[in-house]
Structure formats: C-alpha cells, structure tokens
Design a protein around this motif. Structure first.
Motif, PDB file in Angstrom:
ATOM      1  N   LEU A  91      -5.082  14.209  -2.946  1.00 19.39           N
ATOM      2  CA  LEU A  91      -5.441  14.186  -4.355  1.00 19.39           C
ATOM      3  C   LEU A  91      -5.690  12.740  -4.772  1.00 19.39           C
ATOM      4  O   LEU A  91      -4.864  11.856  -4.514  1.00 19.39           O
ATOM      5  CB  LEU A  91      -4.313  14.802  -5.184  1.00 19.39           C
ATOM      6  N   LEU A  92      -6.808  12.495  -5.444  1.00 16.00           N
ATOM      7  CA  LEU A  92      -7.216  11.120  -5.723  1.00 16.00           C
ATOM      8  C   LEU A  92      -6.978  10.674  -7.164  1.00 16.00           C
ATOM      9  O   LEU A  92      -7.227   9.529  -7.489  1.00 16.00           O
ATOM     10  CB  LEU A  92      -8.697  10.934  -5.368  1.00 16.00           C
ATOM     11  N   GLY A  93      -6.540  11.552  -8.054  1.00 13.43           N
ATOM     12  CA  GLY A  93      -6.285  11.137  -9.430  1.00 13.43           C
ATOM     13  C   GLY A  93      -7.537  11.175 -10.279  1.00 13.43           C
ATOM     14  O   GLY A  93      -8.653  11.355  -9.784  1.00 13.43           O
ATOM     15  N   TRP A  94      -7.364  10.971 -11.605  1.00 14.68           N
ATOM     16  CA  TRP A  94      -8.517  11.170 -12.487  1.00 14.68           C
ATOM     17  C   TRP A  94      -9.597  10.104 -12.285  1.00 14.68           C
ATOM     18  O   TRP A  94     -10.732  10.284 -12.716  1.00 14.68           O
ATOM     19  CB  TRP A  94      -8.096  11.271 -13.953  1.00 14.68           C
ATOM     20  N   GLY A  95      -9.263   8.997 -11.648  1.00 16.04           N
ATOM     21  CA  GLY A  95     -10.284   8.002 -11.357  1.00 16.04           C
ATOM     22  C   GLY A  95     -10.997   8.243 -10.049  1.00 16.04           C
ATOM     23  O   GLY A  95     -11.829   7.436  -9.637  1.00 16.04           O
ATOM     24  N   GLY A  96     -10.693   9.358  -9.379  1.00 22.67           N
ATOM     25  CA  GLY A  96     -11.247   9.609  -8.048  1.00 22.67           C
ATOM     26  C   GLY A  96     -12.597  10.297  -8.031  1.00 22.67           C
ATOM     27  O   GLY A  96     -13.156  10.523  -6.955  1.00 22.67           O
ATOM     28  N   PHE A  97     -13.143  10.636  -9.181  1.00 19.72           N
ATOM     29  CA  PHE A  97     -14.461  11.273  -9.206  1.00 19.72           C
ATOM     30  C   PHE A  97     -15.532  10.222  -8.948  1.00 19.72           C
ATOM     31  O   PHE A  97     -15.745   9.316  -9.745  1.00 19.72           O
ATOM     32  CB  PHE A  97     -14.705  11.923 -10.575  1.00 19.72           C
ATOM     33  N   TRP A  98     -16.191  10.343  -7.827  1.00 17.82           N
ATOM     34  CA  TRP A  98     -17.236   9.379  -7.471  1.00 17.82           C
ATOM     35  C   TRP A  98     -18.473  10.155  -7.074  1.00 17.82           C
ATOM     36  O   TRP A  98     -18.595  10.655  -5.969  1.00 17.82           O
ATOM     37  CB  TRP A  98     -16.744   8.473  -6.342  1.00 17.82           C
ATOM     38  N   LEU A 126     -17.339   8.541 -26.676  1.00 17.17           N
ATOM     39  CA  LEU A 126     -17.463   9.962 -26.350  1.00 17.17           C
ATOM     40  C   LEU A 126     -16.095  10.630 -26.262  1.00 17.17           C
ATOM     41  O   LEU A 126     -15.951  11.814 -26.575  1.00 17.17           O
ATOM     42  CB  LEU A 126     -18.205  10.137 -25.018  1.00 17.17           C
ATOM     43  N   HIS A 127     -15.084   9.849 -25.823  1.00 19.29           N
ATOM     44  CA  HIS A 127     -13.734  10.391 -25.625  1.00 19.29           C
ATOM     45  C   HIS A 127     -12.712   9.404 -26.187  1.00 19.29           C
ATOM     46  O   HIS A 127     -12.097   8.639 -25.431  1.00 19.29           O
ATOM     47  CB  HIS A 127     -13.471  10.636 -24.137  1.00 19.29           C
ATOM     48  N   PRO A 128     -12.504   9.373 -27.501  1.00 16.29           N
ATOM     49  CA  PRO A 128     -11.583   8.406 -28.114  1.00 16.29           C
ATOM     50  C   PRO A 128     -10.126   8.794 -27.903  1.00 16.29           C
ATOM     51  O   PRO A 128      -9.395   9.099 -28.849  1.00 16.29           O
ATOM     52  CB  PRO A 128     -11.994   8.447 -29.594  1.00 16.29           C
ATOM     53  N   VAL A 165      -8.069   6.839 -22.256  1.00 17.62           N
ATOM     54  CA  VAL A 165      -9.385   6.270 -21.972  1.00 17.62           C
ATOM     55  C   VAL A 165      -9.444   4.821 -22.451  1.00 17.62           C
ATOM     56  O   VAL A 165     -10.000   3.945 -21.778  1.00 17.62           O
ATOM     57  CB  VAL A 165     -10.495   7.115 -22.632  1.00 17.62           C
ATOM     58  N   ALA A 166      -8.849   4.541 -23.607  1.00 13.40           N
ATOM     59  CA  ALA A 166      -8.825   3.173 -24.133  1.00 13.40           C
ATOM     60  C   ALA A 166      -8.112   2.228 -23.176  1.00 13.40           C
ATOM     61  O   ALA A 166      -8.572   1.104 -22.915  1.00 13.40           O
ATOM     62  CB  ALA A 166      -8.159   3.150 -25.502  1.00 13.40           C
ATOM     63  N   LEU A 167      -6.980   2.678 -22.640  1.00  9.37           N
ATOM     64  CA  LEU A 167      -6.228   1.839 -21.702  1.00  9.37           C
ATOM     65  C   LEU A 167      -6.932   1.742 -20.362  1.00  9.37           C
ATOM     66  O   LEU A 167      -6.968   0.669 -19.738  1.00  9.37           O
ATOM     67  CB  LEU A 167      -4.818   2.410 -21.531  1.00  9.37           C
ATOM     68  N   TRP A 168      -7.483   2.847 -19.888  1.00  7.39           N
ATOM     69  CA  TRP A 168      -8.163   2.885 -18.590  1.00  7.39           C
ATOM     70  C   TRP A 168      -9.359   1.940 -18.567  1.00  7.39           C
ATOM     71  O   TRP A 168      -9.544   1.160 -17.631  1.00  7.39           O
ATOM     72  CB  TRP A 168      -8.602   4.331 -18.335  1.00  7.39           C
ATOM     73  N   THR A 169     -10.161   1.990 -19.617  1.00  7.35           N
ATOM     74  CA  THR A 169     -11.377   1.180 -19.651  1.00  7.35           C
ATOM     75  C   THR A 169     -11.121  -0.254 -20.093  1.00  7.35           C
ATOM     76  O   THR A 169     -11.945  -1.139 -19.836  1.00  7.35           O
ATOM     77  CB  THR A 169     -12.396   1.803 -20.616  1.00  7.35           C
ATOM     78  N   GLY A 170     -10.010  -0.487 -20.799  1.00 10.75           N
ATOM     79  CA  GLY A 170      -9.723  -1.819 -21.305  1.00 10.75           C
ATOM     80  C   GLY A 170     -10.240  -2.071 -22.702  1.00 10.75           C
ATOM     81  O   GLY A 170     -10.155  -3.202 -23.193  1.00 10.75           O
ATOM     82  N   VAL A 171     -10.742  -1.040 -23.402  1.00  6.89           N
ATOM     83  CA  VAL A 171     -11.235  -1.266 -24.758  1.00  6.89           C
ATOM     84  C   VAL A 171     -10.091  -1.360 -25.772  1.00  6.89           C
ATOM     85  O   VAL A 171     -10.302  -1.828 -26.899  1.00  6.89           O
ATOM     86  CB  VAL A 171     -12.222  -0.159 -25.202  1.00  6.89           C
TER      87      VAL A 171
END
Length: 295
Positions: A148-155, A229-231, A235-241
């Motif tokens: 299992l690769l986690g939610w960041g594993g979609f490539w 798109l996804h506030p 997502v804010a922490l993941w992307t760094g915004v």
C-alpha cells in the motif's frame, strides 16, 4: 471479445519515444488489450510513426493541443476494457507488465495498480541523473508486491484501475498536481494505490536540473489550483499552501540562495551535490507557492 485492458497513452511531439512504447505494449503476451493513443496536436512525425503500426488493437485519436488532462480524458471516453491503464509516452513496459497489473487487480479488486518504474542506466550517470534516479525510485524501491503506497502514491504516468472506478482528470492550467488531485478523489472513495512489483517499466524521460527547477516552480503554483478544488486541511498541509507551511518554507528555502547555486555550479561534482539539488528544487517549489498565492 472485449479487451481486458484499455491502455491510454497521451502524446505530444515525442515520435521516437512513442514508437518504442507502442511497440512494447503490442508485444505484451497473455493479456488482451486495446491501445488508445491520443495525439495531442503533435507537429513532428507522430502521425507517420503511428500509421506504420498495422495492428487492429491500436486506435489513434487526434485532437488540437489541449494538454495532458484533455488527452487522457479523451482516451478514457473510448475505453472498453475491464481495466484502464494510463501510461505516458516515455514509460516503456517490460515483458509481463500487463500480466503483473492483472495479477494485482485479481488480489485487490478495488486497488489502483502502480507500475514499478525506474530510470534506466542508458540515460547516464552524471550527478543530477544519479540524484534524480534515487529520488524518483525511492517510493517503490524495497517495497513488496501489493504494498500500500498511501494517498500520495497515485502516479498516473503508469497506473491502472478498474474502468468502473475511473474518473476524469481535472483540466489544471499548468504542470503539477493533476495526478494527485484525481488520486485524492479516488482515495476518498476507497480506492487504494498498490505497487505492482512485476510491472516494470523504464521511464525514458531525460531530465536536467534546469528542467526540473521549472517543473518544481510550476508545481508550487499548481498547488493552489489543487487546494481550491479541495480546500481540506490535509491538502493545505500536503501541498504547503497552509500559511505556517509557507512561512517555514520561505525561511528554510530562500530563493536567493537557490539562484546563487544555479549561477555557479562548481558544487555539482562534490560530496554535497545531492543536498544542494534537494535545496534548489525545494526552493523552486516554494517560489512557485509564493507566486501562486498572489495569482
């Protein structure tokens, strides 16, 4: 008989690489497939290259240049297989690639199958290529089949999923986060990315530091489109915004230092080269974040 896999390949002005990728898919054995190549307005020899393949499994769609998302979506609309596999035109599969994806789906019916991609030795051994090889392969190296690769594993450069679970890509205006935006939607619906260890493919993209700086900067800008798109706080922490994340990044990765490193590159042959590469790319991403905040 309907194909087991619909392989969707978007392409733009990469005729030579595309020919190798198409040939490798048509040589796959044991799994029925249709190969849908979406020519996104190429001006090189792509039409002639595709016309040279006399195989009824190959279908070619042509559209004015609109970008990766539109090309993938056009191919998805034409898919008839039990599974759809998105594959970039520079990701060349090895023998047994589709069988490995099929095996994974039979074990994990609701999974998305992530290919084991690697940067081949033929692309060189210079300092940046060695750094990029280590970075690009770090997410899959040492992992077990089905991991299992986690939610960041979609490539989606090379990823398969049941056609009934597939969704359209959001047409983001620039390079970056497009794959993860769709991955975020799929994750929240219970689809989990898992490594198809036997689905090996050579990623033939010949990158350079300058190219990756530009892409990292675009990634930072596109993070804001993903977040809008996804506030969601994750997502804010993941992307760094997130404001705190941006403040930290601005302090830790000042763009002025990155510019100095890019201007005088005598450090590239030294022991600390990998650390400098990481810093420059993080600084480029941070700069994109700051630019996107005011766009």
């Amino acid at each position: 008989m309907e194909p087991t896999f619909s392989v969707v390949i978007p392409t733009y002005n990469r005729a030579e690489l595309l020919a190798r990728t198409v040939q490798a898919f048509l040589a796959q054995e044991g799994v029925a497939l249709e190969l849908i190549v979406v020519d996104d307005g190429s001006s090189d020899a792509t039409p002639e290259v595709l016309a040279g393949f006399r195989d009824p499994r190959l279908r070619v769609l042509r559209q004015p240049n609109a970008g990766m998302a539109y090309a993938r979506n056009a191919g998805l609309l034409q898919a008839r297989g039990q599974y759809v596999l998105f594959n970039d035109d520079d990701v060349v599969p090895e023998a047994g690639f589709l069988q490995a994806h099929l095996n994974l789906h039979q074990r994990y019916p609701r999974a998305a199958g992530v290919s084991y991609t690697y940067i081949p030795e033929s692309l060189g051994q210079d300092s940046f290529i060695r750094f990029w090889r280590a970075r690009a392969e770090s997410g899959v190296r040492g992992r077990a089949d089905g991991a299992l690769l986690g939610w960041g594993g979609f490539w989606f450069a090379s990823l398969s999923l049941p056609l009934e679970q597939a969704e359209a890509f959001a047409p983001m205006r620039g390079y970056g986060w497009e794959d993860h935006e769709l991955g975020w939607r799929l994750w929240r619906k219970g689809v989990r990315p898992r490594l198809a260890l036997g689905a090996r493919a050579a990623h033939e993209d010949r990158v350079s530091l300058d190219v990756m700086v530009a892409k990292s900067r675009s990634l930072g800008r596109m993070a804001w489109q993903f977040y809008r798109l996804h506030p969601h706080p994750l997502v804010a922490l993941w992307t760094g915004v997130h404001p705190l994340a941006r403040a930290y990044k601005r302090w830790a990765y000042p763009w002025a230092r990155a510019e100095r490193l890019l201007r005088v590159r005598d450090w590239e042959g030294g022991a600390g080269a990998f650390a400098c590469y990481r810093f420059v790319l993080e600084a480029a991403y941070t700069q994109g974040l700051l630019e996107g905040a005011t766009a």
